[in-house]
Design a protein around this motif. Structure first.
Motif, PDB file in Angstrom:
ATOM      1  N   VAL A  93       0.852  -1.184   0.000  1.00  0.00           N
ATOM      2  CA  VAL A  93       0.000   0.000   0.000  1.00  0.00           C
ATOM      3  C   VAL A  93       0.889   1.236   0.000  1.00  0.00           C
ATOM      4  CG1 VAL A  93      -0.175  -0.136   2.522  1.00  0.00           C
ATOM      5  CG2 VAL A  93      -1.822   1.252   1.255  1.00  0.00           C
ATOM      6  N   ALA A  94       0.440   2.299  -0.670  1.00  0.00           N
ATOM      7  CA  ALA A  94       1.164   3.569  -0.697  1.00  0.00           C
ATOM      8  C   ALA A  94       0.161   4.705  -0.708  1.00  0.00           C
ATOM      9  CB  ALA A  94       2.080   3.649  -1.923  1.00  0.00           C
ATOM     10  N   ALA A 104      -1.830  -2.676  -3.851  1.00  0.00           N
ATOM     11  CA  ALA A 104      -1.262  -3.441  -4.963  1.00  0.00           C
ATOM     12  C   ALA A 104      -1.193  -4.914  -4.596  1.00  0.00           C
ATOM     13  CB  ALA A 104       0.136  -2.919  -5.316  1.00  0.00           C
ATOM     14  N   GLY A 105      -1.521  -5.778  -5.546  1.00  0.00           N
ATOM     15  CA  GLY A 105      -1.464  -7.217  -5.317  1.00  0.00           C
ATOM     16  C   GLY A 105      -1.807  -7.966  -6.583  1.00  0.00           C
ATOM     17  N   TYR A 106      -2.654  -8.987  -6.453  1.00  0.00           N
ATOM     18  CA  TYR A 106      -3.103  -9.709  -7.639  1.00  0.00           C
ATOM     19  C   TYR A 106      -4.558 -10.109  -7.470  1.00  0.00           C
ATOM     20  CZ  TYR A 106      -2.667 -14.313  -5.263  1.00  0.00           C
ATOM     21  OH  TYR A 106      -2.810 -15.388  -4.421  1.00  0.00           O
ATOM     22  N   THR A 107      -5.207 -10.349  -8.619  1.00  0.00           N
ATOM     23  CA  THR A 107      -6.594 -10.809  -8.632  1.00  0.00           C
ATOM     24  C   THR A 107      -6.745 -11.966  -9.596  1.00  0.00           C
ATOM     25  OG1 THR A 107      -8.895 -10.208  -9.097  1.00  0.00           O
ATOM     26  CG2 THR A 107      -7.211  -9.069 -10.375  1.00  0.00           C
ATOM     27  N   ILE A 145       4.910  -1.517  -4.113  1.00  0.00           N
ATOM     28  CA  ILE A 145       4.514  -0.253  -4.732  1.00  0.00           C
ATOM     29  C   ILE A 145       5.195   0.894  -3.997  1.00  0.00           C
ATOM     30  CG2 ILE A 145       2.413  -0.134  -3.319  1.00  0.00           C
ATOM     31  CD1 ILE A 145       1.097   1.427  -5.588  1.00  0.00           C
ATOM     32  N   GLU A 146       5.648   1.897  -4.762  1.00  0.00           N
ATOM     33  CA  GLU A 146       6.232   3.104  -4.194  1.00  0.00           C
ATOM     34  C   GLU A 146       5.714   4.309  -4.990  1.00  0.00           C
ATOM     35  OE1 GLU A 146       8.267   3.653  -1.619  1.00  0.00           O
ATOM     36  OE2 GLU A 146       8.588   1.548  -1.055  1.00  0.00           O
ATOM     37  N   ILE A 147       5.447   5.406  -4.287  1.00  0.00           N
ATOM     38  CA  ILE A 147       5.097   6.672  -4.924  1.00  0.00           C
ATOM     39  C   ILE A 147       6.386   7.429  -5.234  1.00  0.00           C
ATOM     40  CG2 ILE A 147       3.944   8.897  -4.611  1.00  0.00           C
ATOM     41  CD1 ILE A 147       1.855   6.883  -4.787  1.00  0.00           C
ATOM     42  N   ALA A 153       3.580   9.745  -9.819  1.00  0.00           N
ATOM     43  CA  ALA A 153       3.549   8.422 -10.437  1.00  0.00           C
ATOM     44  C   ALA A 153       3.803   7.353  -9.380  1.00  0.00           C
ATOM     45  CB  ALA A 153       4.595   8.320 -11.553  1.00  0.00           C
ATOM     46  N   ILE A 154       3.575   6.105  -9.764  1.00  0.00           N
ATOM     47  CA  ILE A 154       3.873   4.966  -8.908  1.00  0.00           C
ATOM     48  C   ILE A 154       4.794   4.013  -9.651  1.00  0.00           C
ATOM     49  CG2 ILE A 154       1.750   5.079  -7.562  1.00  0.00           C
ATOM     50  CD1 ILE A 154       0.564   2.903  -9.319  1.00  0.00           C
TER      51      ILE A 154
END
Length: 986
Positions: A93-94, A104-107, A145-147, A153-154
């Motif tokens: 998370v960011a 951020a992850g997967y689905t 994830i990073e801002i 942007a990420i």
């Protein structure tokens, strides 16, 4: 030879002497017994946000888990789950500058593959605002994830397509989740990334386990995703990298476990690594059993805290407790402690709070995932000293970040930003900014307290961003106060005025107009500046000049100039001359402006009989490049550019009066062999010239000015870059009750092109517009989407060298001998109210003087009802008749198109996607794939040959009793077999 230190801290006696029990100030459990957390952060408003997964009471499989708690008390603000019928997991998370959060992850519940990278945008209360998936047809995951430091942007790290085309997947998106670049790095080199941090130079470093050995790696990329270096670390036995941080001195640190030269089974492992990847030192901390560091923090004083789990709390223990290790800034162990009842408790994630305490997230088997806070450690957070007055800090570069950077509009998510400079010479910790609405009635939403944590003494300062949002507001000005403190100590404050504004509709006005002499002695130019003072783009704008008798127009008296952007201006020229029949003392021309067919302006523009310069002097007007057509910035694909300018003067001029200034360097025009100054034309005392020159260009932006008698002209900016084609994709998929996959066809086609842009790919830039919702695929939405391409052509966004591809998957119908595309919500009662393929699509696209290609799937078998006969033949006939547009139809004239659940698409789209992935198939003629010459580029000829073989095979295999076959068709004279279409990723 690189020198580094190895610290072994695993001897039993010394280990035991530092052992102590650890307590938690508060703890809350979430998600049920099947839950675990992967990341925890502190938000700017003091909330603690943890993300992970749970298998307890889900919608199916795993659900993404979110917990939001108060940092001080642990009070629960929100617990939420996200997901669908399959596995869905959140890893990281960011926070955005606007005060939202990206998960951020997967689905596996949505997307185009078996598992896709997954992004969720939520607010501070846990409400989902937006959702996005990215990936391939295989398995894809985002792990970190990073801002970016500028907040625009990420950057994400993970893996794509089961690591078949590269080990590590690095992606950069803007905050609208639009792709900037993506890279797949390594080949059997990198395991799944377990750590990601950004660097001051705009790049990033990521880490994990090596793919083929039992060591770990750290790799660096630059701001564009290009790999700069990579290093591996470890010995002959197994190691694992589990967390990564940037250290306070600008280097990197990794934490995990090692089985090399340990005191027992496995030791917690801490490594410090220099900016160039060289190992500075490593420290192994453990006892005779299993010890692992899952997460790592560096305290404000430079010491380290490693958190994980351990079996070493008691000799022979078969289950673990949570583990905390404190190590000095040199990596040497200083203390160790355990938490839990010995039921395999573990701390899996952690974050350093603004006040110097630590929040941990972990697991208690049989209970669930938990979030808790460790007690404040005075030794790691020294008191604030050395601050003598409020000038210790400085607020600099304070500004509002909004749509216009001047005001906050209704329903806008903006933020205040400033630099907080530390001038005290001491480390400042527990910094916070309190926001107060001194007006008391602004109705703006903002974070009243914003926690910053530590501000270093290195004078580099810290960027502060404070979210400000508007909903039910009115026009006004409001005074706010920003107060900065460290703990309870006041430091400084400042006032800021915020302006709120209700957006105004488009409003057209005449900002200015002027008559002046043109290059020909009998010609006058009327230049009008139209301004849109509203906050929305205007509609299509028509301009008409109505001259009096005796005036002959030398340019179009009426024209459509398209929409005028919000709060912008547009210049329009009308050229004319006077005939002998003109008897007036002045030229008065009536200007009529219509927006969307409705008259908005009618005004008489009073002029003079002779025109001219008015006050005398010299007037220079650029004609090539012409700022009135494309602004003062133009692009060139050639390394030389001819320039041309009209010059009107009240005295005679010679070449020596002219100098050229390029990129700030002034030189005599005679030094350019191509210089040319026309003979003057004299009229009513004025001299008119045409000045020409050809200048060499350097790669990049060239600022060009013509200096006449020491007076520079307005500058023109010419950007030189070797010419490459950009790609514009418009994918349209209206929904129909009897067709399952029209919208998905369009989505999948669009998604296939999103990663096609880049320096090392076919197209430097790819612009993808996908319209598949009910709101965007109605009659108006489809027409506007196609006509937007026309506007982009007029505005020179699309150039002659570019490629436009339109993908259309829908029903078609013959209405009064005209072929129609049926929009979402089509009503047979009003069959004429539908998209006319010839006038609304083909003829509009024909205005674009570039390469245009249509993929058309509008003869679906689902529409084989009365009134739908002859569709395929109509499509083919139109394709042959329309010049300048190439049409690839999904079937031949006597055939229909098919879709099936087996493919999850129409057969036409399924075959195209297979071609783009270079999948192979076998038929009676053998095994075949699209990239026949193995150059990783699918050209139109290869694509056409592939789908002509693959589509009929798909239909025959899945729908053996189909009433017709299906073979895609394109007229031979439109089939540019060498035209590149798609670049196959490695």
């Amino acid at each position: 030879m690189n020198k580094f230190i190895v610290l072994l801290s695993g001897m039993l006696l010394s280990f035991s002497s530092f052992s102590q029990d650890v307590s938690l100030d508060w703890k809350n459990t979430f998600g049920g017994t099947g839950a675990s957390f992967h990341r925890v952060i502190e938000a700017g408003n003091g909330s603690v946000i943890a993300v992970g997964e749970t298998t307890t009471q889900t919608l199916g499989g795993k659900d993404g888990l979110l917990a939001i708690v108060n940092y001080s008390t642990g009070a629960v603000v929100k617990e939420a789950r996200f997901g669908g019928s399959k596995d869905d997991v959140i890893f990281d998370v960011a926070q955005t500058p606007q005060g939202f959060f990206i998960l951020a992850g997967y689905t596996e519940s949505i997307g185009q593959g078996s598992r896709d990278g997954w992004l969720l945008l939520i607010d501070e209360k846990g409400k989902k605002l937006q959702e996005k998936y990215l990936g391939s047809t295989g398995k894809d995951e985002f792990r970190q994830i990073e801002i970016t430091p500028d907040g625009t942007a990420i950057v994400l790290a993970g893996f794509k397509n089961d690591q078949k085309e590269g080990d590590a997947w690095l992606v950069k998106l803007n905050l609208k989740f639009e792709l900037i670049w993506e890279k797949q790095l390594g080949r059997d080199k990198y395991g799944i990334p377990s750590g990601l941090t950004l660097t001051a130079d705009g790049g990033a470093v990521f880490s994990g386990n090596t793919r083929k050995s039992e060591n770990i790696y750290l790799a660096k990329i630059d701001a564009r995703g290009a790999e700069l270096w990579s290093q591996t670390y470890g010995g002959k036995d197994y190691e694992e990298a589990l967390d990564q941080i940037n250290t306070r001195d600008g280097n990197f640190a990794l934490a995990g476990l090692t089985k090399t030269q340990t005191a027992g089974d496995a030791d917690a492992w801490l490594l410090k690594i220099a900016k160039d990847g060289s190992l500075l030192w490593e420290s192994r901390i453990g006892n005779r059993d299993f010890d692992v560091a899952n997460t790592l923090i560096q305290y404000n004083n430079g010491a380290y805290c490693l958190l994980g789990n351990s079996n070493s709390y008691r000799s022979g223990a078969r289950t673990a407790k949570a583990l905390r290790i404190r190590a000095g800034s040199d990596g040497r162990r200083e203390s160790i402690g355990y938490w839990g009842e010995g039921n395999n408790e573990s701390w899996d994630a952690s974050t350093l709070l603004h006040d110097g305490s630590i929040v941990v997230a972990g697991r208690e088997p049989g209970k669930g995932a938990f979030v808790g806070r460790l007690p404040f450690a005075e030794q790691d957070n020294p008191p604030i000293i050395g601050i003598r007055d409020q000038n210790a800090v400085e607020i600099a570069e304070l500004k509002l970040n909004s749509l216009d950077n001047q005001s906050i509009q209704r329903n806008e998510n903006a933020f205040l930003s400033f630099r907080l400079n530390n001038k005290s010479g001491a480390e400042l910790s527990d910094i916070k900014v309190e926001v107060e609405d001194r007006s008391g009635n602004s109705r703006l939403e903002y974070w009243a307290i914003n926690y910053l944590g530590q501000v270093s003494s290195d004078r580099s300062g810290k960027t502060v961003r404070i979210p400000v949002r508007s909903k039910d507001i009115s026009n006004g000005e409001y005074n706010f106060n920003l107060k900065v403190s460290a703990g309870n100590k006041y430091l400084t404050e400042t006032d800021v005025k915020l302006v709120t504004r209700v957006p105004m509709p488009a409003s057209l006005h005449i900002a200015a107009y002027n008559y002046f002499a043109s290059t020909r002695s009998d010609e006058i130019t009327l230049r009008v500046t139209l301004e849109n003072t509203g906050d929305a783009n205007s509609g299509a704008t028509d301009i008409s000049f109505l001259p009096p008798a005796g005036i002959r127009a030398n340019s179009a008296a009426s024209s459509n100039i398209g929409p005028i952007a919000a709060r912008s201006k547009r210049e329009i020229d009308f050229l004319f001359n006077k005939t002998p029949q003109f008897t007036g003392s002045s030229v008065n021309i009536v200007l009529v402006v219509k927006e969307g067919g409705t008259e908005k302006i009618r005004k008489t523009l009073e002029g003079r009989s002779g025109g001219g310069l008015g006050n005398g002097g010299t007037l220079s007007i650029w004609t090539d490049p012409d700022p009135n057509e494309g602004g003062n910035r133009v692009k060139s694909s050639n390394n030389q550019r001819e320039i041309k300018m009209n010059v009107v003067s009240d005295k005679g001029l010679e070449p020596k009066n002219f100098k050229l200034r390029v990129n700030g360097v002034e030189m005599e025009g005679s030094k350019f062999n191509e210089q040319e100054l026309s003979k003057p034309k004299i009229d009513t005392g004025y001299y008119s010239y045409t000045y020409r020159n050809k200048i060499p260009l350097i790669i990049g932006v060239n600022r060009v000015e013509v200096v006449i008698d020491g007076k520079p002209s307005a500058p023109i900016f010419i950007e030189y870059a070797p010419q490459r084609s950009n790609l514009f994709i418009l994918a349209i998929g209206p929904a129909h009750s009897d067709l399952m996959y029209t919208a998905k066809d369009a989505k999948d086609f669009a998604e296939a092109f999103r990663n096609q842009g880049g320096i090392e790919k076919l197209y430097p830039n790819v612009h993808v517009q996908e319209i598949t919702s009910l709101e965007t695929t109605n009659l108006t939405g489809i027409k506007e989407a196609v006509y937007d391409l026309n506007y982009m052509w007029k505005d020179k966004v699309i150039s002659p060298s570019d490629v436009v591809i339109v993908f259309l998957s829908s029903h078609g119908k013959i209405v009064e001998n005209r072929f129609k595309i049926l929009q979402s919500g089509y009503n047979p009662k009003y069959e004429n109210l539908s998209v006319d393929y010839k006038t609304d699509i083909l003829e509009v696209l024909n205005n674009l003087n570039c390469k245009k290609l249509i993929f058309l799937d509008a003869c679906h078998s689902g529409g084989a009802k009365e009134g739908y006969g002859g569709l395929s033949k109509a499509v083919i006939d139109l394709a042959k008749a329309q010049p300048g547009v190439s049409t690839l139809s999904s079937c031949k004239a006597d055939e229909k198109s098919y879709e099936a659940q087996n493919w999850g698409n129409g057969a036409f789209t399924e075959a195209i996607l297979e071609a783009f992935s270079n999948a192979s198939f076998s038929d009676s003629r053998g095994t075949y794939n699209a990239d026949t010459n193995n150059d990783r580029i699918i050209n139109l000829g290869e694509l056409y040959d592939f789908i002509q073989r693959r589509v009929p095979q798909l239909v025959k295999t899945v729908i053996p009793n189909a009433p017709t076959s299906q073979v895609p068709f394109m007229p031979e004279d439109q089939l540019d077999r060498t035209m590149p279409i798609y670049f196959i990723q490695k």
